[in-house]
Design a protein around this motif. Structure first.
Motif, PDB file in Angstrom:
ATOM      1  N   GLU A 365     -35.501 131.160  68.787  1.00  0.00           N
ATOM      2  CA  GLU A 365     -35.073 131.760  69.974  1.00  0.00           C
ATOM      3  C   GLU A 365     -35.277 133.446  69.558  1.00  0.00           C
ATOM      4  O   GLU A 365     -35.761 134.126  70.430  1.00  0.00           O
ATOM      5  CB  GLU A 365     -33.667 131.531  70.347  1.00  0.00           C
ATOM      6  CG  GLU A 365     -33.392 130.367  70.946  1.00  0.00           C
ATOM      7  CD  GLU A 365     -33.945 130.480  72.553  1.00  0.00           C
ATOM      8  OE1 GLU A 365     -33.872 131.468  72.999  1.00  0.00           O
ATOM      9  OE2 GLU A 365     -34.249 129.328  72.917  1.00  0.00           O
ATOM     10  N   GLN A 366     -35.045 133.768  68.023  1.00  0.00           N
ATOM     11  CA  GLN A 366     -35.181 135.262  68.055  1.00  0.00           C
ATOM     12  C   GLN A 366     -36.526 135.526  67.276  1.00  0.00           C
ATOM     13  O   GLN A 366     -37.126 136.833  68.058  1.00  0.00           O
ATOM     14  CB  GLN A 366     -34.138 135.338  66.782  1.00  0.00           C
ATOM     15  CG  GLN A 366     -32.773 134.992  67.142  1.00  0.00           C
ATOM     16  CD  GLN A 366     -32.402 135.921  68.301  1.00  0.00           C
ATOM     17  OE1 GLN A 366     -32.586 137.159  68.427  1.00  0.00           O
ATOM     18  NE2 GLN A 366     -31.331 135.179  69.247  1.00  0.00           N
ATOM     19  N   THR A 367     -37.307 134.713  66.716  1.00  0.00           N
ATOM     20  CA  THR A 367     -38.511 135.255  66.146  1.00  0.00           C
ATOM     21  C   THR A 367     -39.624 134.232  66.263  1.00  0.00           C
ATOM     22  O   THR A 367     -40.844 134.392  66.020  1.00  0.00           O
ATOM     23  CB  THR A 367     -38.377 135.303  64.566  1.00  0.00           C
ATOM     24  OG1 THR A 367     -38.048 134.278  63.896  1.00  0.00           O
ATOM     25  CG2 THR A 367     -37.483 136.569  64.361  1.00  0.00           C
ATOM     26  N   GLY A 368     -39.337 133.044  67.011  1.00  0.00           N
ATOM     27  CA  GLY A 368     -40.512 132.113  67.118  1.00  0.00           C
ATOM     28  C   GLY A 368     -40.527 131.053  66.294  1.00  0.00           C
ATOM     29  O   GLY A 368     -39.793 131.199  65.132  1.00  0.00           O
ATOM     30  N   LEU A 369     -41.156 129.918  66.469  1.00  0.00           N
ATOM     31  CA  LEU A 369     -41.128 128.669  65.696  1.00  0.00           C
ATOM     32  C   LEU A 369     -41.716 128.858  64.539  1.00  0.00           C
ATOM     33  O   LEU A 369     -41.441 127.982  63.513  1.00  0.00           O
ATOM     34  CB  LEU A 369     -41.495 127.467  66.663  1.00  0.00           C
ATOM     35  CG  LEU A 369     -40.589 126.995  67.261  1.00  0.00           C
ATOM     36  CD1 LEU A 369     -41.405 125.598  68.169  1.00  0.00           C
ATOM     37  CD2 LEU A 369     -39.524 126.286  66.652  1.00  0.00           C
ATOM     38  N   ARG A 370     -42.746 129.673  64.180  1.00  0.00           N
ATOM     39  CA  ARG A 370     -43.516 129.825  63.157  1.00  0.00           C
ATOM     40  C   ARG A 370     -42.321 130.122  61.987  1.00  0.00           C
ATOM     41  O   ARG A 370     -42.845 129.517  60.819  1.00  0.00           O
ATOM     42  CB  ARG A 370     -44.704 130.821  63.541  1.00  0.00           C
ATOM     43  CG  ARG A 370     -45.688 130.790  61.999  1.00  0.00           C
ATOM     44  CD  ARG A 370     -46.701 132.116  62.591  1.00  0.00           C
ATOM     45  NE  ARG A 370     -47.819 132.074  61.463  1.00  0.00           N
ATOM     46  CZ  ARG A 370     -48.867 131.317  61.355  1.00  0.00           C
ATOM     47  NH1 ARG A 370     -49.159 130.524  62.730  1.00  0.00           N
ATOM     48  NH2 ARG A 370     -49.821 131.331  60.782  1.00  0.00           N
ATOM     49  N   LEU A 371     -41.833 131.370  62.078  1.00  0.00           N
ATOM     50  CA  LEU A 371     -41.086 131.490  60.816  1.00  0.00           C
ATOM     51  C   LEU A 371     -39.845 130.676  60.607  1.00  0.00           C
ATOM     52  O   LEU A 371     -39.684 130.475  59.502  1.00  0.00           O
ATOM     53  CB  LEU A 371     -40.360 132.893  61.405  1.00  0.00           C
ATOM     54  CG  LEU A 371     -39.592 133.669  60.190  1.00  0.00           C
ATOM     55  CD1 LEU A 371     -40.367 133.956  58.909  1.00  0.00           C
ATOM     56  CD2 LEU A 371     -38.673 134.868  60.757  1.00  0.00           C
ATOM     57  N   SER A 372     -39.617 130.037  61.623  1.00  0.00           N
ATOM     58  CA  SER A 372     -38.615 128.849  61.266  1.00  0.00           C
ATOM     59  C   SER A 372     -39.161 127.725  60.346  1.00  0.00           C
ATOM     60  O   SER A 372     -38.341 127.000  59.855  1.00  0.00           O
ATOM     61  CB  SER A 372     -37.895 128.089  62.577  1.00  0.00           C
ATOM     62  OG  SER A 372     -38.954 127.259  63.290  1.00  0.00           O
ATOM     63  N   LEU A 373     -40.525 127.672  60.247  1.00  0.00           N
ATOM     64  CA  LEU A 373     -41.086 126.350  59.347  1.00  0.00           C
ATOM     65  C   LEU A 373     -40.625 126.623  57.812  1.00  0.00           C
ATOM     66  O   LEU A 373     -40.682 125.895  57.157  1.00  0.00           O
ATOM     67  CB  LEU A 373     -42.401 126.385  59.390  1.00  0.00           C
ATOM     68  CG  LEU A 373     -43.118 126.031  60.956  1.00  0.00           C
ATOM     69  CD1 LEU A 373     -44.708 126.017  60.841  1.00  0.00           C
ATOM     70  CD2 LEU A 373     -42.455 124.474  61.323  1.00  0.00           C
ATOM     71  N   LEU A 374     -40.376 127.857  57.609  1.00  0.00           N
ATOM     72  CA  LEU A 374     -39.796 128.245  56.132  1.00  0.00           C
ATOM     73  C   LEU A 374     -38.664 127.632  55.812  1.00  0.00           C
ATOM     74  O   LEU A 374     -38.156 127.661  54.490  1.00  0.00           O
ATOM     75  CB  LEU A 374     -40.096 129.648  55.976  1.00  0.00           C
ATOM     76  CG  LEU A 374     -41.409 130.635  56.180  1.00  0.00           C
ATOM     77  CD1 LEU A 374     -41.303 132.185  55.799  1.00  0.00           C
ATOM     78  CD2 LEU A 374     -42.261 129.820  55.085  1.00  0.00           C
ATOM     79  N   VAL A 375     -37.874 127.056  56.443  1.00  0.00           N
ATOM     80  CA  VAL A 375     -36.733 126.400  56.319  1.00  0.00           C
ATOM     81  C   VAL A 375     -37.161 125.268  55.442  1.00  0.00           C
ATOM     82  O   VAL A 375     -36.353 124.682  54.408  1.00  0.00           O
ATOM     83  CB  VAL A 375     -35.737 125.943  57.697  1.00  0.00           C
ATOM     84  CG1 VAL A 375     -34.943 124.965  57.322  1.00  0.00           C
ATOM     85  CG2 VAL A 375     -35.428 127.372  58.187  1.00  0.00           C
ATOM     86  N   ILE A 376     -38.157 124.436  55.651  1.00  0.00           N
ATOM     87  CA  ILE A 376     -38.673 123.228  55.146  1.00  0.00           C
ATOM     88  C   ILE A 376     -38.815 123.360  53.883  1.00  0.00           C
ATOM     89  O   ILE A 376     -38.334 122.640  52.995  1.00  0.00           O
ATOM     90  CB  ILE A 376     -39.652 122.753  55.971  1.00  0.00           C
ATOM     91  CG1 ILE A 376     -39.277 122.528  57.571  1.00  0.00           C
ATOM     92  CG2 ILE A 376     -40.195 121.388  55.606  1.00  0.00           C
ATOM     93  CD1 ILE A 376     -40.675 122.272  58.375  1.00  0.00           C
ATOM     94  N   PRO A 377     -39.850 124.326  53.167  1.00  0.00           N
ATOM     95  CA  PRO A 377     -40.042 124.326  51.774  1.00  0.00           C
ATOM     96  C   PRO A 377     -38.485 124.764  51.036  1.00  0.00           C
ATOM     97  O   PRO A 377     -38.736 124.177  49.839  1.00  0.00           O
ATOM     98  CB  PRO A 377     -41.024 125.358  51.538  1.00  0.00           C
ATOM     99  CG  PRO A 377     -41.132 126.253  52.885  1.00  0.00           C
ATOM    100  CD  PRO A 377     -40.439 125.214  53.675  1.00  0.00           C
ATOM    101  N   ALA A 378     -37.915 125.395  51.686  1.00  0.00           N
ATOM    102  CA  ALA A 378     -36.459 125.761  50.868  1.00  0.00           C
ATOM    103  C   ALA A 378     -35.646 124.665  50.532  1.00  0.00           C
ATOM    104  O   ALA A 378     -35.291 124.397  49.535  1.00  0.00           O
ATOM    105  CB  ALA A 378     -35.610 126.800  51.790  1.00  0.00           C
ATOM    106  N   LEU A 379     -35.645 123.621  51.836  1.00  0.00           N
ATOM    107  CA  LEU A 379     -35.002 122.404  51.588  1.00  0.00           C
ATOM    108  C   LEU A 379     -35.469 121.388  50.395  1.00  0.00           C
ATOM    109  O   LEU A 379     -35.073 120.747  49.618  1.00  0.00           O
ATOM    110  CB  LEU A 379     -34.983 121.632  52.691  1.00  0.00           C
ATOM    111  CG  LEU A 379     -33.975 122.227  53.955  1.00  0.00           C
ATOM    112  CD1 LEU A 379     -34.286 121.508  55.099  1.00  0.00           C
ATOM    113  CD2 LEU A 379     -32.505 122.071  53.664  1.00  0.00           C
TER     114      LEU A 379
END
Length: 397
Positions: A365-379
């Motif tokens: 909602e704030q920056t787009g879905l692209r940036l949200s993908l970085l949650v995955i490698p962190a996990l």
């Protein structure tokens, strides 16, 4: 060389149960943008739908252990399938977002019973080599994802109403309930005799849970399965929407992308079930987590849709083993009641699905879905670190 697999009829019932359950999980991501337009809500509310489903699913998990001790796993699994089907029918008829959220409570309750008890049922049938059979049975969760996203994406592109698709998945859940009731009759009689020979099953179940929660190693596995579930849920829930928004693609393309991830999951789980023996589960989990972290970073960087599809397939391969292998390895290490252990690990893992989907929706909602993908490698990095720590602490013990 691993011994040939010997499948029981309950393996087939469990496989179809996972197929129906998976279809109910992924049909919403495929129809999400169309659903949001029809009922007038945004991406954050879409992530909220998944959070509600996961929340009620988690709420019923612990209760399912007491229900299984009282009535047996098989009748509870049949009832769970029927409740899931009823929730999906209400979903298909929903006139507004509020009714969708209400239907998600039933979907969460029904799918929670399936999530809680299918794997313990397979563990009971194959107690000495559960890792292979759990990976094989859980492969059909990924088969359900694969089939559902391909069919739903194609039909949605052809103009079929999202309501028809949801109702069709509801019918699958009802069939699952019938299969558990029919194929599990003999096992149910044995379960009933075993329960008659025991007293105080509710107290015993509570004691099992208390014993497991006091084990420090349990919390290591709980964090591991939270991260693994979060990574799987992130790709499953958001891949279709990411493809449609980032590459300006139609619903069919979104379905194909999620199908690429699911195909990797199917291949990864079938290969694990066929070739990976019980004492190799920990190295498999660690290696897969590190490989998945690298793949998910490249998924963030790639700008080509076909390249993204290839990375989704690779991500599916890497993530496939986590859920069944972590549960099976934990049962080997802890030597406690496997039914309650699997339930409590699911209680830890399911929030990974819902929380990650919700957080990614907020970021989108704030920056787009692209940036949200970085949650995955962190996990996945956290998951690898946790399992390495478990290896070290296990050697010390």
């Amino acid at each position: 060389m691993a011994k040939p697999l010997k499948l029981d009829k309950l393996d087939y019932a469990g496989a179809f149960g996972f197929f129906a359950y998976a279809s109910s999980v992924v049909v919403t991501p495929i129809i999400l943008l169309t659903l949001a337009r029809d009922l007038n809500f945004g991406l954050a509310e879409g992530g909220g739908m998944e959070a509600v489903r996961a929340g009620f699913l988690m709420a019923v998990l612990v209760a399912s252990g007491f229900a299984a001790a009282r009535w047996g796993k098989i009748p509870v699994l049949a009832v769970g399938s029927f409740v899931l089907g009823g929730g999906l029918v209400l979903y298909a008829l929903a006139p507004a977002y509020a009714v969708v959220l209400l239907s998600m409570t039933l979907v969460g309750l029904g799918s929670g019973l399936l999530e809680a008890l299918i794997n313990p049922l397979i563990q009971d049938v194959h107690p000495n080599d559960s890792g292979r059979y759990l990976n094989m049975t859980n492969a059909f969760f990924s088969v359900g994802v694969l089939v559902a996203v391909l069919v739903a994406g194609e039909l949605l592109t052809r103009g079929v109403s999202w309501r028809v698709l949801i109702a069709g998945v509801g019918a699958l859940a009802v069939v699952s309930g019938v299969l558990f009731a029919v194929l599990g009759r003999d096992e149910y009689r044995l379960e009933r005799e075993r329960r008659r020979s025991r007293s105080g099953s509710g107290i015993t179940t509570f004691r099992h849970a208390k014993t497991i929660l006091r084990e420090p190693a349990f919390w290591i596995f709980a964090l591991a399965i939270f991260c693994g579930g979060g990574a799987e849920g992130a790709f499953t829930f958001w891949s279709a929407s990411y493809i449609q928004l980032n590459f300006q693609a139609v619903a069919r393309a979104g379905g194909l992308g999620t199908a690429a991830f699911a195909a990797g999951m199917v291949l990864g789980r079938l290969a694990s079930g066929r070739y990976v023996q019980q004492n190799r589960l920990r190295p498999l989990i660690i290696t897969s987590a590190l490989f998945g972290a690298v793949v998910s970073v490249f998924a963030y960087l790639v700008n080509d849709m076909l390249g993204f599809f290839a990375l989704l397939f690779a991500a599916g391969l890497s993530i496939a083993c986590f859920w069944p292998s972590i549960q099976s390895h934990a049962a080997t290490v802890l030597r406690v009641d496997s039914t309650m252990l699997f339930i409590l690990l699911s209680v830890a893992g399911i929030p990974g699905f819902g929380f990650t989907s919700w957080v990614m929706g907020l970021i989108a909602e704030q920056t787009g879905l692209r940036l949200s993908l970085l949650v995955i490698p962190a996990l996945l990095i956290i998951l690898a670190a946790v399992m390495i720590f478990e290896r070290v602490s296990s050697r010390q013990r």
